[in-house]
Design a protein around this motif. Structure first.
Motif, short mmCIF file in Angstrom:
data_model
loop_
_atom_site.label_atom_id
_atom_site.label_comp_id
_atom_site.label_asym_id
_atom_site.label_seq_id
_atom_site.Cartn_x
_atom_site.Cartn_y
_atom_site.Cartn_z
N SER A 232 -10.02 -4.29 -5.36
CA SER A 232 -8.92 -5.21 -5.64
C SER A 232 -8.69 -6.18 -4.49
O SER A 232 -8.89 -5.82 -3.32
CB SER A 232 -7.63 -4.41 -5.88
N ALA A 233 -8.25 -7.38 -4.83
CA ALA A 233 -7.91 -8.37 -3.81
C ALA A 233 -6.64 -8.00 -3.07
O ALA A 233 -6.39 -8.48 -1.96
CB ALA A 233 -7.77 -9.75 -4.45
N ALA A 234 -5.83 -7.15 -3.68
CA ALA A 234 -4.59 -6.68 -3.04
C ALA A 234 -4.28 -5.28 -3.55
O ALA A 234 -4.18 -5.06 -4.75
CB ALA A 234 -3.44 -7.62 -3.33
N ALA A 235 -4.14 -4.35 -2.61
CA ALA A 235 -3.81 -2.97 -2.96
C ALA A 235 -3.01 -2.34 -1.84
O ALA A 235 -3.07 -2.80 -0.69
CB ALA A 235 -5.08 -2.16 -3.21
N ALA A 236 -2.24 -1.31 -2.17
CA ALA A 236 -1.45 -0.60 -1.16
C ALA A 236 -1.21 0.82 -1.64
O ALA A 236 -1.22 1.10 -2.85
CB ALA A 236 -0.12 -1.31 -0.94
N ASP A 237 -0.97 1.71 -0.68
CA ASP A 237 -0.68 3.12 -0.96
C ASP A 237 0.38 3.55 0.05
O ASP A 237 0.20 3.38 1.25
CB ASP A 237 -1.97 3.93 -0.79
N LEU A 238 1.51 4.08 -0.43
CA LEU A 238 2.59 4.49 0.47
C LEU A 238 3.38 5.64 -0.11
O LEU A 238 3.33 5.90 -1.31
CB LEU A 238 3.51 3.30 0.76
N ILE A 239 4.09 6.31 0.78
CA ILE A 239 5.05 7.34 0.37
C ILE A 239 6.42 6.83 0.78
O ILE A 239 6.69 6.61 1.97
CB ILE A 239 4.75 8.69 1.06
N ASP A 240 7.28 6.57 -0.21
CA ASP A 240 8.58 5.97 0.09
C ASP A 240 9.51 6.95 0.78
O ASP A 240 9.18 8.13 0.96
CB ASP A 240 9.21 5.33 -1.15
N LYS A 241 10.67 6.48 1.18
CA LYS A 241 11.59 7.31 1.96
C LYS A 241 12.15 8.50 1.19
O LYS A 241 12.74 9.39 1.77
CB LYS A 241 12.72 6.47 2.53
N PHE A 242 11.90 8.55 -0.12
CA PHE A 242 12.33 9.69 -0.93
C PHE A 242 11.18 10.68 -1.15
O PHE A 242 11.34 11.65 -1.86
CB PHE A 242 12.89 9.21 -2.27
N GLY A 243 10.01 10.39 -0.56
CA GLY A 243 8.87 11.28 -0.69
C GLY A 243 8.00 11.02 -1.91
O GLY A 243 7.14 11.82 -2.24
N VAL A 244 8.21 9.88 -2.58
CA VAL A 244 7.45 9.54 -3.77
C VAL A 244 6.25 8.68 -3.36
O VAL A 244 6.42 7.69 -2.63
CB VAL A 244 8.32 8.79 -4.80
N ARG A 245 5.06 9.05 -3.83
CA ARG A 245 3.85 8.31 -3.48
C ARG A 245 3.56 7.26 -4.56
O ARG A 245 3.58 7.54 -5.75
CB ARG A 245 2.66 9.27 -3.35
N TRP A 246 3.29 6.04 -4.09
CA TRP A 246 3.03 4.90 -4.95
C TRP A 246 1.73 4.22 -4.55
O TRP A 246 1.42 4.14 -3.36
CB TRP A 246 4.14 3.86 -4.81
N CYS A 247 1.01 3.72 -5.53
CA CYS A 247 -0.08 2.79 -5.23
C CYS A 247 0.13 1.57 -6.11
O CYS A 247 0.62 1.66 -7.24
CB CYS A 247 -1.46 3.42 -5.45
N PHE A 248 -0.19 0.44 -5.54
CA PHE A 248 -0.09 -0.84 -6.26
C PHE A 248 -1.42 -1.56 -6.09
O PHE A 248 -1.99 -1.53 -5.00
CB PHE A 248 1.03 -1.71 -5.66
N PHE A 249 -1.89 -2.21 -7.14
CA PHE A 249 -3.09 -3.01 -6.99
C PHE A 249 -3.17 -4.05 -8.08
O PHE A 249 -2.54 -3.94 -9.13
CB PHE A 249 -4.36 -2.13 -6.97
N VAL B 150 17.76 5.11 -7.26
CA VAL B 150 17.87 4.26 -8.45
C VAL B 150 18.09 2.81 -8.03
O VAL B 150 17.44 1.89 -8.55
CB VAL B 150 18.98 4.76 -9.40
N GLU B 151 18.98 2.57 -7.09
CA GLU B 151 19.22 1.20 -6.61
C GLU B 151 17.95 0.61 -6.00
O GLU B 151 17.63 -0.57 -6.24
CB GLU B 151 20.34 1.19 -5.57
N LEU B 152 17.23 1.38 -5.20
CA LEU B 152 16.02 0.89 -4.57
C LEU B 152 14.96 0.54 -5.61
O LEU B 152 14.34 -0.52 -5.54
CB LEU B 152 15.46 1.94 -3.60
N TYR B 153 14.75 1.40 -6.59
CA TYR B 153 13.75 1.14 -7.62
C TYR B 153 14.16 -0.02 -8.53
O TYR B 153 13.30 -0.77 -8.99
CB TYR B 153 13.45 2.41 -8.42
N GLN B 154 15.45 -0.19 -8.75
CA GLN B 154 15.90 -1.36 -9.51
C GLN B 154 15.50 -2.63 -8.77
O GLN B 154 15.01 -3.58 -9.38
CB GLN B 154 17.42 -1.33 -9.71
N LYS B 155 15.70 -2.64 -7.47
CA LYS B 155 15.36 -3.81 -6.66
C LYS B 155 13.85 -4.01 -6.59
O LYS B 155 13.35 -5.12 -6.75
CB LYS B 155 15.93 -3.64 -5.25
N ALA B 156 13.10 -2.94 -6.37
CA ALA B 156 11.64 -3.04 -6.20
C ALA B 156 10.94 -3.54 -7.46
O ALA B 156 9.97 -4.29 -7.37
CB ALA B 156 11.07 -1.68 -5.79
N PHE B 157 11.42 -3.10 -8.62
CA PHE B 157 10.72 -3.38 -9.87
C PHE B 157 11.51 -4.24 -10.86
O PHE B 157 11.14 -4.32 -12.03
CB PHE B 157 10.35 -2.06 -10.55
#
Length: 124
Positions: free
Chosen positions: A105-122, A17-24
């Motif tokens: 996209s001019a900017a995109a990313a795909d990752l699995i965070d340290k909690f095992g949740v997969r995210w893509c941003f673009f 929760v703390e990490l996602y508060q910071k990220a978003f």
């Protein structure tokens, strides 16, 4: 229908929760904590959408695995928000596609965070 929310079950929900508060820049809304300080239920406002985070227990037979990916499309004017989310979540993450340009996209990313949740941003 009143709403749709995204639900994540993780080990270490208080830290998540703390990490996602910071990220978003997320605001913690309605939440219920377990006696050990982890979350039985939490609702984070992520850019007007609800990301719900709860603690996953060792004997949790309901949650069988992560086969989902959460994709966030940012406007071209929000590239700074995309970079902040990527930079924050990439710590101890498995990077599947590092932040950079791609076919759509001019900017995109795909990752699995340290909690095992997969995210893509673009950028849209």
């Amino acid at each position: 229908m009143e709403r749709i929310l995204m639900q994540i079950y993780v080990k270490g929900s208080a830290e998540a929760v703390e990490l996602y508060q910071k990220a978003f820049n997320a605001v913690l809304g309605y939440n219920v904590k377990n006696e050990n300080g982890t979350f039985y239920h939490s609702e984070l406002d992520v850019y007007g959408q609800i990301l719900s985070v709860a603690e996953r227990s060792d004997d949790d037979n309901i949650v069988t695995g992560n086969i989902m990916q959460f994709c966030l499309q940012f406007s071209k004017e929000e590239e700074d928000l995309l970079k902040k989310a990527y930079d924050t979540l990439s710590d101890n993450a498995k990077i599947l596609f590092p932040l950079g340009p791609c076919d759509y996209s001019a900017a995109a990313a795909d990752l699995i965070d340290k909690f095992g949740v997969r995210w893509c941003f673009f950028l849209g």
